[in-house]
Design a protein around this motif. Structure first.
Motif, PDB file in Angstrom:
ATOM      1  N   ARG A  33    -100.029  92.623  37.590  1.00  0.00           N
ATOM      2  CA  ARG A  33    -100.612  91.310  37.355  1.00  0.00           C
ATOM      3  C   ARG A  33    -101.907  91.390  36.557  1.00  0.00           C
ATOM      4  N   CYS A  35    -105.794  91.142  35.526  1.00  0.00           N
ATOM      5  CA  CYS A  35    -107.085  91.438  36.142  1.00  0.00           C
ATOM      6  C   CYS A  35    -108.002  90.234  35.988  1.00  0.00           C
ATOM      7  N   ARG A  36    -108.762  89.985  37.055  1.00  0.00           N
ATOM      8  CA  ARG A  36    -109.744  88.908  36.995  1.00  0.00           C
ATOM      9  C   ARG A  36    -111.075  89.464  37.464  1.00  0.00           C
ATOM     10  N   LYS A  38    -114.587  89.553  39.024  1.00  0.00           N
ATOM     11  CA  LYS A  38    -115.243  88.767  40.053  1.00  0.00           C
ATOM     12  C   LYS A  38    -116.742  88.974  39.947  1.00  0.00           C
ATOM     13  N   SER A 120    -114.929  88.761  49.915  1.00  0.00           N
ATOM     14  CA  SER A 120    -114.863  87.914  48.725  1.00  0.00           C
ATOM     15  C   SER A 120    -116.122  88.020  47.857  1.00  0.00           C
ATOM     16  N   SER A 123    -116.536  92.680  43.826  1.00  0.00           N
ATOM     17  CA  SER A 123    -115.558  92.743  42.746  1.00  0.00           C
ATOM     18  C   SER A 123    -114.902  94.106  42.624  1.00  0.00           C
ATOM     19  N   HIS A 149    -107.742  92.168  51.379  1.00  0.00           N
ATOM     20  CA  HIS A 149    -108.332  91.157  50.497  1.00  0.00           C
ATOM     21  C   HIS A 149    -108.348  91.655  49.056  1.00  0.00           C
ATOM     22  N   PHE A 150    -108.757  92.909  48.848  1.00  0.00           N
ATOM     23  CA  PHE A 150    -108.826  93.454  47.492  1.00  0.00           C
ATOM     24  C   PHE A 150    -107.442  93.530  46.853  1.00  0.00           C
ATOM     25  N   HIS A 152    -104.827  91.569  47.638  1.00  0.00           N
ATOM     26  CA  HIS A 152    -104.369  90.194  47.433  1.00  0.00           C
ATOM     27  C   HIS A 152    -105.062  89.545  46.245  1.00  0.00           C
ATOM     28  N   GLU A 153    -106.359  89.810  46.089  1.00  0.00           N
ATOM     29  CA  GLU A 153    -107.134  89.206  45.012  1.00  0.00           C
ATOM     30  C   GLU A 153    -107.126  90.040  43.722  1.00  0.00           C
ATOM     31  N   GLN A 154    -106.358  91.129  43.733  1.00  0.00           N
ATOM     32  CA  GLN A 154    -106.174  91.942  42.520  1.00  0.00           C
ATOM     33  C   GLN A 154    -107.490  92.523  41.998  1.00  0.00           C
ATOM     34  N   LYS A 155    -108.259  93.083  42.903  1.00  0.00           N
ATOM     35  CA  LYS A 155    -109.517  93.723  42.543  1.00  0.00           C
ATOM     36  C   LYS A 155    -109.350  95.243  42.565  1.00  0.00           C
TER      37      LYS A 155
END
Length: 227
Positions: A33, A35-36, A38, A120, A123, A149-150, A152-155
């Protein structure tokens, strides 16, 4: 090699790579997926969470120094551990001892407890090489929530040497969170040479293989980055 990887944690994206240096290969694993990046509100830097062991088997001094120095130049760094106490550093030499003595005078030198961490806010996630991780991070439920969390949030997640044991906590009765990945870390042979081998609660190589992942003792850095 770690500095190259951590520079990617600061924001660059890339596809699957296998890198090689004089001490052995480093495998970089990436997710499918996007990358975003943070960022914390009001901050020009992202924030990196470095998680260390509180166990008496400690954290390797050189691994921590390298990890902290490089991340601190690109991130706001927060240290966390199961217990809020001074870190037990092992295998210090004169240079590392001098650096650590100075480091211990800083207000951020003592980790906060894992249970206080709001994942959250960060990053990137980093685990330095720490034999103690085999004891107190490999089955820590608070840490499991942070890692989930990391994922799921793609970190990005980076674990070095025995620090890879921290990833073992992301497991329910059905599946390990890192099944089907290629994982790294100390081999059974390497662990067997340690004086405390009989007291180690988890053999990393066996755990990885038993949970449908691929293991190689030649690699000493697991890096998960999402693109």
């Amino acid at each position: 090699m770690l500095d190259w990887l951590l520079s990617r944690m600061a924001g660059c994206t890339f596809k699957q790579l296998t890198l090689e240096d004089g001490r052995g290969r480093v495998v970089v694993l990436v997710h499918r997926r996007s990358c975003r990046k943070k960022r914390m509100a009001g901050s020009s830097k992202g924030s990196c969470l470095i998680i260390v062991s509180s166990h008496s088997d400690g954290v390797l001094a050189q691994s921590f120094i390298h990890s902290f120095t490089l991340t601190h130049s690109a991130f706001n760094v927060q240290l966390a551990a199961p217990v809020a106490k001074a870190i037990d550093f092992i295998k210090q030499d004169d240079n590392s001892r001098k650096w650590l003595n100075e480091f211990r005078t800083k207000p951020f030198a003592t980790p906060v407890r894992l249970e206080t961490i709001e994942a959250s806010r960060y990053s990137a996630l980093l685990f330095p090489d720490a034999p103690g991780a085999l004891h107190d991070l490999s089955s820590n439920s608070e840490l499991a929530n942070i890692i989930q969390h990391f994922i799921h949030e793609q970190k990005p997640i980076c674990a070095i040497g025995s620090g890879v044991a921290a990833l073992c906590c992301v497991k329910d009765k059905y599946k390990w969170g890192f099944s089907n990945y290629s994982m790294t870390g100390p081999s059974v042979y390497e662990l067997a040479q340690s004086s405390g081998f009989g007291e180690i609660p988890i053999i990393l190589e066996d755990f990885i293989k038993d949970n449908d992942a691929t293991f190689s003792g030649k690699f000493w850095c697991f890096f998960l980055y999402f693109i």
